[in-house]
Design an enzyme around this catalytic site. Structure first.
Site, PDB file in Angstrom:
ATOM      1  N   ILE A 158       0.835  -1.199   0.000  1.00 15.08           N
ATOM      2  CA  ILE A 158       0.000   0.000   0.000  1.00 15.08           C
ATOM      3  C   ILE A 158       0.876   1.256   0.000  1.00 15.08           C
ATOM      4  CG2 ILE A 158      -1.850   1.214   1.210  1.00 15.08           C
ATOM      5  CD1 ILE A 158      -2.566  -1.637  -0.025  1.00 15.08           C
ATOM      6  N   ARG A 244      -4.558   4.644 -14.694  1.00 15.09           N
ATOM      7  CA  ARG A 244      -3.491   4.002 -15.472  1.00 15.09           C
ATOM      8  C   ARG A 244      -2.764   4.959 -16.421  1.00 15.09           C
ATOM      9  NH1 ARG A 244      -6.675  -1.732 -15.452  1.00 15.09           N
ATOM     10  NH2 ARG A 244      -5.680  -2.461 -13.535  1.00 15.09           N
ATOM     11  N   SER A 314     -11.117   1.782 -21.088  1.00 10.08           N
ATOM     12  CA  SER A 314     -10.412   0.675 -20.418  1.00 10.08           C
ATOM     13  C   SER A 314      -9.300   0.134 -21.302  1.00 10.08           C
ATOM     14  CB  SER A 314     -11.363  -0.483 -20.135  1.00 10.08           C
ATOM     15  OG  SER A 314     -12.294  -0.124 -19.177  1.00 10.08           O
ATOM     16  N   GLU A 364      -0.302  -1.427 -10.124  1.00 14.90           N
ATOM     17  CA  GLU A 364      -1.515  -0.972 -10.840  1.00 14.90           C
ATOM     18  C   GLU A 364      -1.895  -1.885 -11.990  1.00 14.90           C
ATOM     19  OE1 GLU A 364      -2.965   2.805 -11.694  1.00 14.90           O
ATOM     20  OE2 GLU A 364      -1.918   3.725 -10.025  1.00 14.90           O
ATOM     21  N   THR A 366      -0.385  -5.783 -13.489  1.00 17.34           N
ATOM     22  CA  THR A 366       0.831  -6.212 -14.199  1.00 17.34           C
ATOM     23  C   THR A 366       0.633  -6.056 -15.710  1.00 17.34           C
ATOM     24  OG1 THR A 366      -0.005  -8.460 -14.404  1.00 17.34           O
ATOM     25  CG2 THR A 366       1.295  -7.970 -12.418  1.00 17.34           C
TER      26      THR A 366
END
Ligand code: CAA
Length: 381
Positions: A158, A244, A314, A364, A366
């Site tokens: 984290i 991302r 996405s 975030e 692989t």
């Protein structure tokens, strides 16, 4: 490097502010932070004063109010200074994004605004010791305890956890329902029953404060749930879609730094009576570096732009993250190769960049998970 075409004067000036900060404040201490695995608290506080963190949080909630696209411009520059520093910055946006996307107006005011105004830290608590890629398989549980939710479980890897005053936690209300049982809760660090592990001794991005967090019968007020019970998986995925491109920008910043170092060194280093930049073997490596960096940035900018337009992204976010992360790994590896034996020592900056780049292929989502997201979207038709 090639000039970045098509940016507005405001965007150019934003980049310049971030680059100046990276040059003056981050680069001079990056090697020391790496050596000591030291969280750059004071310098991050300075970046907060300049509006360089909480980038995508709206101004009315005390953030910088940038689009994802403009945030990417800032993050590339900061990562060019030090990727661990950039990760620590982006982790705050990541933790606050579920609340920004799915929280009520009251929750945004109570859980985003105080963090963004004060410059405190917040952590996104999704991964677990036994659930990294498999989000639906997470084992942290949330039970209805009458007046409170009762939270139990352990989170792993984290970012910012040791310094955070608030956690955005994903937990299951009914594990038999798999992804449909997940919930998202905002948990203040001061709540009884929370313990935080040590700053992990990582290979790269060593200054970013990565810890485990354990929840032992933690009582969370009922109105701290973001969205409805069962909506946690969707909230996590939407957050990762939005985040991302920012992570991809960290990869672009690392790769650009490595390419610049390699280019400069290739002009200085002489072998066989000539600078090594005169040899085609080196020129081809440099040309490939510049090409994949530009491709990474363009994929990243497209995904950021789509998200800013409110369009589904996405597949584009995953393409940007996957390609930028893998390219950063190849570019930094080639930069070490161009430096030869010197590149393999801590006396030159490229070995740190190579270690820092590796994490981009892991966190975030692989590179393999990004390919799964891309392929599934393609197969949906
Ligand atoms: N947006 C909205 N809904 C989505 C979605 C998205 N992007 N992706 C999936 N969904 C929906 C699906 O449509 C499906 O809906 P239905 O229930 O209606 O059918 C549901 O969610 C389940 O989807 P999947 O069947 O695809 O779920 P899955 O269990 O197979 O997992 C996965 C998909 C892509 C592998 C996902 O688990 C994943 O992204 N894993 C990677 C996790 C990750 O990135 N972790 C990083 C942690 S954060 C971090 O590293 C930051 C840090 O601190 C440094």
């Amino acid at each position: 490097m090639l000039p970045l075409a098509g940016l507005s004067p405001e965007q150019e000036s934003l980049r310049e502010i971030a680059q100046r900060f990276a040059l003056d404040k981050i680069r001079p201490i990056a090697a020391q932070l790496d050596e000591r695995a030291e969280f750059p608290l004071a310098v991050i506080k300075e970046s907060h004063a300049l509006g360089l963190i909480n980038l995508t949080i709206p101004v009315e909630l005390s953030g910088s109010g940038l689009s994802i696209f403009d945030a990417c411009l800032v993050i590339e520059e900061i990562a060019w200074g030090c990727a661990g520093f950039a990760t620590s910055m982006v982790a705050n946006d990541l933790a606050l994004t579920p609340i920004r996307l799915a929280g009520s107006e009251d929750q945004k005011r109570r859980f985003i605004q105080p963090i963004a105004a004060s410059g405190e830290f917040s952590s996104f608590c999704l991964s677990e010791p036994s659930a990294g890629s498999d989000v639906a398989g997470l084992q942290t549980t949330v039970e209805d305890g009458g007046d409170y939710w009762i939270l139990n479980g352990a989170k792993q890897w984290i970012s910012n956890a040791g310094h955070a005053s608030q956690y955005t936690v994903f937990a299951s209300i009914d594990r038999t329902k798999k992804h449909k049982g997940l919930c998202c809760l905002v948990v203040p660090r001061s709540t009884v029953g929370i313990s935080v592990g040590h700053h992990e001794n990582k290979m790269g991005q060593r200054c970013s404060d990565t810890c485990s967090v354990t929840f032992d019968n933690v009582k969370v007020p009922k109105d701290h749930m973001i969205g409805a019970p069962g909506e946690g998986f969707k909230i996590a995925m939407q957050t990762l879609d939005a985040s991302r491109p920012m992570t991809a920008s960290i990869a672009v910043g690392i790769a650009r730094a490595a390419c610049e170092h390699a280019l400069a060194y290739s002009k200085e280093r002489k072998q066989f009576g000539s600078p090594i930049s005169s040899f085609q073997g080196i020129q081809f490596m440099l040309a490939d570096m510049a090409t994949v960096i530009d491709s990474s940035r363009l994929l990243t900018w497209r995904s950021a732009w789509l998200i800013d337009q409110g369009k589904p992204a996405s597949i584009e976010s995953s393409m940007a993250k996957r390609f930028s992360a893998d390219s950063a790994m190849s570019v930094t590896t080639d930069a070490v190769q161009i430096f030869g034996g010197y590149g393999y020592t801590k006396d030159y900056p490229v070995e740190k960049l190579m270690r820092d780049a590796k994490l981009l292929q892991i966190y975030e989502g692989t590179s393999q998970i990004q390919r799964i997201v891309i392929a599934r979207e393609m197969l949906k038709g």
